[in-house]
Design an enzyme around this catalytic site. Structure first.
Site, PDB file in Angstrom:
ATOM      1  N   ASP A 193      64.735  95.265  13.636  1.00 50.29           N
ATOM      2  CA  ASP A 193      64.863  96.058  14.855  1.00 50.29           C
ATOM      3  C   ASP A 193      63.635  96.938  15.080  1.00 50.29           C
ATOM      4  O   ASP A 193      62.762  97.054  14.215  1.00 50.29           O
ATOM      5  CB  ASP A 193      66.114  96.932  14.782  1.00 50.29           C
ATOM      6  CG  ASP A 193      67.394  96.113  14.788  1.00 50.29           C
ATOM      7  OD1 ASP A 193      67.368  94.975  15.302  1.00 50.29           O
ATOM      8  OD2 ASP A 193      68.413  96.609  14.263  1.00 50.29           O
ATOM      9  N   TYR A 227      66.583  94.067   1.164  1.00 47.21           N
ATOM     10  CA  TYR A 227      66.177  95.232   1.938  1.00 47.21           C
ATOM     11  C   TYR A 227      66.121  96.471   1.051  1.00 47.21           C
ATOM     12  O   TYR A 227      66.872  96.581   0.064  1.00 47.21           O
ATOM     13  CB  TYR A 227      67.172  95.499   3.076  1.00 47.21           C
ATOM     14  CG  TYR A 227      67.099  94.519   4.222  1.00 47.21           C
ATOM     15  CD1 TYR A 227      66.292  94.772   5.331  1.00 47.21           C
ATOM     16  CD2 TYR A 227      67.839  93.342   4.202  1.00 47.21           C
ATOM     17  CE1 TYR A 227      66.224  93.880   6.386  1.00 47.21           C
ATOM     18  CE2 TYR A 227      67.776  92.441   5.250  1.00 47.21           C
ATOM     19  CZ  TYR A 227      66.972  92.718   6.342  1.00 47.21           C
ATOM     20  OH  TYR A 227      66.897  91.824   7.386  1.00 47.21           O
TER      21      TYR A 227
END
Length: 243
Positions: A52, A111
């Site tokens: 994002d 992540y």
């Protein structure tokens, strides 16, 4: 025509995300533009993992098809990096099987989410400033519970167009390193906004705003309105994509 993978790393601060969007500067649009400048032809890239707006990547991949020979790949990498903005770097370009797919062939993604509690001007766009007391044991208890589940509907943003919300996590833990609190998570797939939802909701446990039992109920509720997605994107890094 041959297929190539291109490995990239980037600081997402000044980009409107990963994927091409109308009237927006993205990682994909900058890479496609640089490739077109270098090779005098249009390229269409397919990405492995969408990030994002504001999210960073230490490793991400695209694939593309071309008739270009790519004989001197190291020179091509150098030339591409000379064209690209300073916050995107091409690590390597390599030929793969014609059927290889940067997204669907990935078996694991990792992540990292970084948090710091003492004001630091050098971490402003690379970690979340959160000057509150956190219980590391409670955070890790919550992180461990996540690995007992596969349905992460509660941590997927609304209007996510997927066939199911099932993910299998292989890593989920919190550690402290050099005054940074780091959440490390790895799984076979991730849903839209999922890591931010996990971090934001676990921080509620770490500050004592909700209990471990409340957290478990949020998972089971399969309702994203019960989770907290409010943590900023700039603390999040796509760390690794494994094939």
């Amino acid at each position: 025509m041959s297929r190539f993978f291109i490995e990239v790393s980037y600081r997402g601060t000044h980009f409107s995300g990963f994927q091409v969007q109308a009237n927006a500067v993205t990682i994909q649009s900058e890479l496609e533009k640089a490739l077109e400048i270098l090779f005098k032809e249009s390229f269409t890239l397919t990405g492995s993992s969408r990030t994002d707006r504001g999210v960073h990547a230490l490793q991400n991949y695209f694939h593309f098809d071309t008739d270009q020979p790519f004989i001197d790949q190291e020179r091509k990498v150098y030339n591409l990096n000379a064209i690209l903005p300073a916050d995107i770097v091409v690590k390597r370009i390599f030929k793969v099987a014609d059927t290889a797919h940067s997204r669907f062939d990935a078996i694991r993604r990792e992540y990292l989410y970084y948090i710091y509690s003492n004001k630091d001007p050098f971490l402003i766009d690379r970690a979340f400033y959160y000057p509150y007391t956190l219980n590391l044991d409670a955070l890790n208890e919550a992180a461990y519970i996540l690995m007992q589940h596969t349905d992460f509907t509660s941590f997927s943003k609304r209007n996510t167009q997927v066939n199911n919300f099932n993910c299998t996590l292989s890593i989920s833990n919190w550690t402290c390193k050099d005054d940074l609190l780091i959440y490390h998570v790895a799984g076979n797939r991730f849903l839209r906004g999922m890591v931010k939802g996990l971090v934001g909701t676990m921080l509620l446990v770490g500050t004592g705003k909700i209990t471990i039992e409340n957290f478990a109920q949020i998972i089971l509720s399969r309702d994203c309105t019960n989770a907290d997605f409010s943590v900023p994107p700039h603390g999040l890094f796509l760390n690794k994509v494994v094939y």
